[in-house]
Design a protein around this motif. Structure first.
Motif, mmCIF file in Angstrom:
data_model
loop_
_atom_site.group_PDB
_atom_site.id
_atom_site.type_symbol
_atom_site.label_atom_id
_atom_site.label_comp_id
_atom_site.label_asym_id
_atom_site.label_seq_id
_atom_site.Cartn_x
_atom_site.Cartn_y
_atom_site.Cartn_z
ATOM 1 N N GLY A 207 6.786 8.367 -29.776
ATOM 2 C CA GLY A 207 6.849 9.813 -29.948
ATOM 3 C C GLY A 207 5.549 10.309 -30.538
ATOM 4 N N THR A 208 5.582 10.741 -31.794
ATOM 5 C CA THR A 208 4.374 11.199 -32.481
ATOM 6 C C THR A 208 3.995 10.267 -33.629
ATOM 7 O OG1 THR A 208 5.663 12.628 -33.970
ATOM 8 C CG2 THR A 208 4.869 13.605 -31.913
ATOM 9 N N THR A 209 4.524 9.046 -33.605
ATOM 10 C CA THR A 209 4.249 8.073 -34.665
ATOM 11 C C THR A 209 3.435 6.907 -34.127
ATOM 12 O OG1 THR A 209 6.287 8.583 -35.880
ATOM 13 C CG2 THR A 209 5.284 6.449 -36.305
ATOM 14 N N VAL A 210 2.286 6.639 -34.734
ATOM 15 C CA VAL A 210 1.505 5.443 -34.424
ATOM 16 C C VAL A 210 2.071 4.302 -35.267
ATOM 17 C CG1 VAL A 210 -0.744 4.334 -34.617
ATOM 18 C CG2 VAL A 210 -0.593 6.696 -33.814
ATOM 19 N N LEU A 211 2.453 3.211 -34.593
ATOM 20 C CA LEU A 211 3.093 2.090 -35.284
ATOM 21 C C LEU A 211 2.279 0.817 -35.128
ATOM 22 C CD1 LEU A 211 5.634 0.705 -36.646
ATOM 23 C CD2 LEU A 211 6.437 0.281 -34.313
ATOM 24 N N GLU A 212 2.052 0.138 -36.245
ATOM 25 C CA GLU A 212 1.460 -1.190 -36.249
ATOM 26 C C GLU A 212 2.512 -2.209 -36.678
ATOM 27 O OE1 GLU A 212 -1.814 -2.707 -35.536
ATOM 28 O OE2 GLU A 212 -1.450 -0.934 -34.290
ATOM 29 N N VAL A 213 2.564 -3.332 -35.964
ATOM 30 C CA VAL A 213 3.498 -4.412 -36.271
ATOM 31 C C VAL A 213 2.726 -5.542 -36.928
ATOM 32 C CG1 VAL A 213 5.077 -6.132 -35.301
ATOM 33 C CG2 VAL A 213 5.022 -3.801 -34.369
ATOM 34 N N LYS A 214 3.160 -5.955 -38.105
ATOM 35 C CA LYS A 214 2.521 -7.038 -38.841
ATOM 36 C C LYS A 214 3.546 -8.132 -39.107
ATOM 37 C CE LYS A 214 -1.571 -5.341 -39.138
ATOM 38 N NZ LYS A 214 -2.662 -5.992 -38.378
ATOM 39 N N SER A 215 3.363 -9.273 -38.453
ATOM 40 C CA SER A 215 4.306 -10.375 -38.632
ATOM 41 C C SER A 215 3.840 -11.385 -39.666
ATOM 42 C CB SER A 215 4.536 -11.087 -37.291
ATOM 43 O OG SER A 215 3.320 -11.630 -36.809
ATOM 44 N N GLY A 216 2.604 -11.266 -40.121
ATOM 45 C CA GLY A 216 2.057 -12.239 -41.057
ATOM 46 C C GLY A 216 2.177 -11.811 -42.509
ATOM 47 N N ARG A 217 1.474 -12.526 -43.348
ATOM 48 C CA ARG A 217 1.508 -12.278 -44.788
ATOM 49 C C ARG A 217 0.740 -11.008 -45.139
ATOM 50 N NH1 ARG A 217 -1.161 -17.494 -47.089
ATOM 51 N NH2 ARG A 217 -1.274 -16.126 -48.904
ATOM 52 N N LEU A 218 1.261 -10.338 -46.153
ATOM 53 C CA LEU A 218 0.586 -9.155 -46.702
ATOM 54 C C LEU A 218 0.578 -9.265 -48.221
ATOM 55 C CD1 LEU A 218 2.171 -6.363 -44.446
ATOM 56 C CD2 LEU A 218 -0.170 -7.242 -44.313
ATOM 57 N N ASP A 219 0.339 -10.477 -48.729
ATOM 58 C CA ASP A 219 0.440 -10.734 -50.166
ATOM 59 C C ASP A 219 -0.914 -10.860 -50.859
ATOM 60 O OD1 ASP A 219 -0.234 -13.062 -48.908
ATOM 61 O OD2 ASP A 219 1.283 -14.307 -49.902
ATOM 62 N N GLU A 220 -1.981 -10.434 -50.153
ATOM 63 C CA GLU A 220 -3.309 -10.426 -50.763
ATOM 64 C C GLU A 220 -3.974 -9.091 -50.472
ATOM 65 O OE1 GLU A 220 -5.753 -13.750 -49.741
ATOM 66 O OE2 GLU A 220 -4.127 -15.216 -50.005
ATOM 67 N N ASP A 221 -4.839 -8.675 -51.401
ATOM 68 C CA ASP A 221 -5.506 -7.379 -51.250
ATOM 69 C C ASP A 221 -6.250 -7.270 -49.925
ATOM 70 O OD1 ASP A 221 -4.523 -6.617 -53.677
ATOM 71 O OD2 ASP A 221 -6.433 -6.766 -54.766
ATOM 72 N N ARG A 222 -6.886 -8.356 -49.498
ATOM 73 C CA ARG A 222 -7.697 -8.283 -48.264
ATOM 74 C C ARG A 222 -6.840 -7.982 -47.044
ATOM 75 N NH1 ARG A 222 -8.276 -13.831 -45.887
ATOM 76 N NH2 ARG A 222 -6.896 -15.214 -47.084
ATOM 77 N N TYR A 223 -5.613 -8.508 -47.021
ATOM 78 C CA TYR A 223 -4.721 -8.207 -45.904
ATOM 79 C C TYR A 223 -4.321 -6.730 -45.909
ATOM 80 C CZ TYR A 223 -4.078 -13.308 -45.774
ATOM 81 O OH TYR A 223 -4.274 -14.667 -45.702
ATOM 82 N N LEU A 224 -4.010 -6.225 -47.089
ATOM 83 C CA LEU A 224 -3.586 -4.823 -47.190
ATOM 84 C C LEU A 224 -4.745 -3.869 -46.934
ATOM 85 C CD1 LEU A 224 -1.210 -5.065 -50.278
ATOM 86 C CD2 LEU A 224 -0.570 -4.796 -47.876
ATOM 87 N N ASP A 225 -5.936 -4.231 -47.401
ATOM 88 C CA ASP A 225 -7.098 -3.382 -47.144
ATOM 89 C C ASP A 225 -7.354 -3.255 -45.645
ATOM 90 O OD1 ASP A 225 -7.534 -2.905 -49.819
ATOM 91 O OD2 ASP A 225 -9.024 -4.494 -50.053
ATOM 92 N N GLU A 226 -7.258 -4.376 -44.935
ATOM 93 C CA GLU A 226 -7.464 -4.349 -43.488
ATOM 94 C C GLU A 226 -6.371 -3.529 -42.811
ATOM 95 O OE1 GLU A 226 -8.819 -4.843 -39.655
ATOM 96 O OE2 GLU A 226 -9.837 -5.097 -41.590
ATOM 97 N N LEU A 227 -5.147 -3.663 -43.284
ATOM 98 C CA LEU A 227 -4.035 -2.893 -42.714
ATOM 99 C C LEU A 227 -4.259 -1.400 -42.886
ATOM 100 C CD1 LEU A 227 -1.167 -2.512 -41.600
ATOM 101 C CD2 LEU A 227 -0.307 -2.914 -43.919
ATOM 102 N N ILE A 228 -4.666 -0.980 -44.056
ATOM 103 C CA ILE A 228 -4.887 0.443 -44.320
ATOM 104 C C ILE A 228 -6.016 0.982 -43.447
ATOM 105 C CG2 ILE A 228 -5.635 2.109 -46.070
ATOM 106 C CD1 ILE A 228 -4.151 0.272 -48.125
ATOM 107 N N ARG A 229 -7.090 0.201 -43.304
ATOM 108 C CA ARG A 229 -8.181 0.632 -42.421
ATOM 109 C C ARG A 229 -7.686 0.773 -40.979
ATOM 110 N NH1 ARG A 229 -11.361 -2.825 -45.828
ATOM 111 N NH2 ARG A 229 -10.983 -4.600 -44.452
ATOM 112 N N GLN A 230 -6.832 -0.152 -40.559
ATOM 113 C CA GLN A 230 -6.306 -0.084 -39.196
ATOM 114 C C GLN A 230 -5.487 1.176 -38.957
ATOM 115 O OE1 GLN A 230 -4.285 -3.987 -38.809
ATOM 116 N NE2 GLN A 230 -5.482 -4.252 -36.958
ATOM 117 N N ILE A 231 -4.539 1.440 -39.838
ATOM 118 C CA ILE A 231 -3.656 2.578 -39.581
ATOM 119 C C ILE A 231 -4.413 3.897 -39.670
ATOM 120 C CG2 ILE A 231 -1.583 1.333 -40.267
ATOM 121 C CD1 ILE A 231 -1.591 2.793 -42.915
#
Length: 298
Positions: A207-231
């Motif tokens: 619809g009007t929502t961009v969705l990212e699917v993350k199946s891996g770990r998100l327990d470190e800052d570097r993973y979350l930083d990359e996720l935020i940049r992506q979205i």
């Protein structure tokens, strides 16, 4: 490359996002705190990258009304591609066309075992394309030839497939418990949304929502930083490309958590000031266009 505040080299896109949205760390802390309270699925797939592809492809096959992932399917023999789509619940439209490109979902109940079989086959095709895309301009033709000569490439290693299937059952039971219904409620699904003439690809537009699917770990800052940049990147580029985007979302598969934000409110919060989405998207697009073009995503 530019240097960030932590001394780590930063690409121009990352630098632009860091300058425009200096409060990304606030969202990172908020997400991290929320994920710590989530019931985590105890899964350990043998090949985490391959498993991530399988999960994304399976969700796309379950959500899209019209046959998705055509670039992958076009690497296969027509009859095999049609057979796989039929296994995933797609069939010819009322005019009985045999062109599987326009097949539509039949509305029958999803069968996890069949969805896994189709998604895993397509994940092997995607891996072949991604490996060849880096150095080959006619990668699709090469993959077609390889699969004609070596059809067993679609099956992978028996032991790895067996263990991946077991993990998939756990994830699919979680996905079916409410996430599938939530995603369907957002609106029609487009898988592998091409952005900026194929320079970037978002997992889904619902619809009007961009969705990212993350199946891996998100327990470190570097993973979350990359996720935020992506979205941020995908939402801004989708807006720039003319898609009506109101929200951005993340499905954290392992954590059984769905995060969803209004893009205008999120952008203002991370910038610390009202943001012009059109102007920011245009700046981001120009920065990406100035870099060497990536190959098309599979």
């Amino acid at each position: 490359m530019l240097a960030g505040s932590d001394g780590v080299s930063q690409d121009p896109v990352g630098a632009l996002l860091a300058e425009t949205f200096p409060y990304q760390h606030v969202l990172r802390a908020e997400i991290a705190a929320g994920l710590c309270r989530c019931p985590v699925l105890l899964i350990d797939p043998p090949n985490k990258s391959f498993f991530g592809h399988v999960v994304e492809l399976a969700i796309g096959l379950a959500l899209c009304d019209q046959s998705p992932y055509l670039r992958l399917l076009h690497c296969l023999d027509h009859d095999l591609a049609a057979q796989l789509l039929n296994m995933a619940g797609y069939g010819p439209t009322s005019n009985a066309t045999t062109a599987y490109d326009v097949w539509r979902r039949s509305g029958s109940a999803l069968q996890p075992a069949r969805i896994f079989t189709v998604a895993s086959r397509l994940a092997h095709v995607r891996n072949l394309l991604n490996d060849l895309d880096r150095n080959c301009s006619d990668s699709k033709d090469v993959v077609q030839h390889l699969l004609e000569q070596y059809p067993r490439l679609l099956s992978g290693r028996i032991k790895e497939t067996y263990h991946t299937r077991r993990v998939f059952r756990t994830v699919w039971a979680s996905y079916s418990s409410g996430f599938h219904s939530a995603f369907r409620s957002y609106g029609p699904a487009t898988a592998q949304l091409s952005l900026l003439d194929g320079r970037r690809h978002a997992d889904f537009l619902l619809g009007t929502t961009v969705l990212e699917v993350k199946s891996g770990r998100l327990d470190e800052d570097r993973y979350l930083d990359e996720l935020i940049r992506q979205i941020l990147t995908y939402a801004l580029l989708a807006h720039h490309d003319g898609h009506r985007v109101t929200h951005v979302a993340v499905y954290a598969v392992r954590y059984q958590r769905l995060l969803r934000y209004r893009i205008d409110e999120l952008a203002n919060q991370l910038a610390g000031t009202p943001i012009d989405l059109a102007a920011t998207g245009a700046d981001l697009a120009a920065t990406i266009r100035a870099r060497p073009r990536r190959r098309a995503a599979a």
